[in-house]
Design a protein around this motif. Structure first.
Motif, short mmCIF file in Angstrom:
data_model
loop_
_atom_site.label_atom_id
_atom_site.label_comp_id
_atom_site.label_asym_id
_atom_site.label_seq_id
_atom_site.Cartn_x
_atom_site.Cartn_y
_atom_site.Cartn_z
N SER A 95 0.84 -1.20 0.00
CA SER A 95 0.00 0.00 0.00
C SER A 95 0.87 1.24 0.00
O SER A 95 1.74 1.39 0.86
CB SER A 95 -0.90 0.02 1.23
N VAL A 96 0.63 2.13 -0.96
CA VAL A 96 1.41 3.36 -1.03
C VAL A 96 0.69 4.48 -0.31
O VAL A 96 -0.50 4.39 -0.01
CB VAL A 96 1.71 3.76 -2.50
N LYS A 97 1.45 5.53 -0.02
CA LYS A 97 0.96 6.70 0.72
C LYS A 97 0.40 6.29 2.08
O LYS A 97 -0.66 6.73 2.51
CB LYS A 97 -0.07 7.48 -0.10
N ALA B 17 5.80 5.60 -2.77
CA ALA B 17 5.40 5.13 -4.10
C ALA B 17 6.18 3.88 -4.49
O ALA B 17 7.21 3.56 -3.91
CB ALA B 17 5.66 6.23 -5.12
N ILE B 18 5.68 3.23 -5.52
CA ILE B 18 6.43 2.19 -6.21
C ILE B 18 7.03 2.87 -7.43
O ILE B 18 6.32 3.49 -8.21
CB ILE B 18 5.53 1.03 -6.63
N VAL C 273 10.83 -0.97 -7.31
CA VAL C 273 11.36 -0.74 -5.97
C VAL C 273 10.41 0.19 -5.22
O VAL C 273 9.58 0.87 -5.83
CB VAL C 273 12.79 -0.12 -6.00
N GLY C 274 10.51 0.21 -3.92
CA GLY C 274 9.68 1.09 -3.11
C GLY C 274 10.46 2.30 -2.65
O GLY C 274 11.64 2.21 -2.34
N GLU D 58 5.26 -3.64 8.09
CA GLU D 58 3.82 -3.84 8.16
C GLU D 58 3.14 -2.48 8.27
O GLU D 58 3.73 -1.52 8.79
CB GLU D 58 3.45 -4.72 9.36
N LEU D 59 1.91 -2.41 7.78
CA LEU D 59 1.18 -1.15 7.88
C LEU D 59 1.04 -0.75 9.34
O LEU D 59 0.82 -1.59 10.21
CB LEU D 59 -0.20 -1.29 7.24
#
Length: 78
Positions: A6-8, A23-24, A33-34, A73-74
């Motif tokens: 999950s981005v942002k 972002a990816i 890459v992240g 992890e989120l």
């Protein structure tokens, strides 16, 4: 098993520090890459392979102070 990234969103590293996952991005040689920023001094920007962001860790590892299943992890505020 592939995990969704999950981005942002805020995420917590297994050592307990918080990161913001921006972002990816696509690296010309290494593919996806992240892009992360550390929410601790020196507040740097980091690029990591997506596989690193989604990899499992050994639950008994001395580095895993948060006792998480995955390296990142989120973060849900706890």
């Amino acid at each position: 098993m592939n995990r969704e990234v999950s981005v942002k969103r805020l995420c917590r590293h297994l050592k307990g520090k918080l990161y913001y996952f921006h972002a990816i991005v696509i690296h010309t040689n290494r593919r996806e890459v992240g892009l992360l920023s550390g929410l601790y001094e020196p507040y740097g920007m980091f690029v990591r392979p997506l596989a690193m962001l989604t990899e499992k860790v050994k639950p008994n590892s001395e580095n895993n102070i948060t006792k998480r299943t995955y390296k990142f992890e989120l973060f849900n505020g706890i």
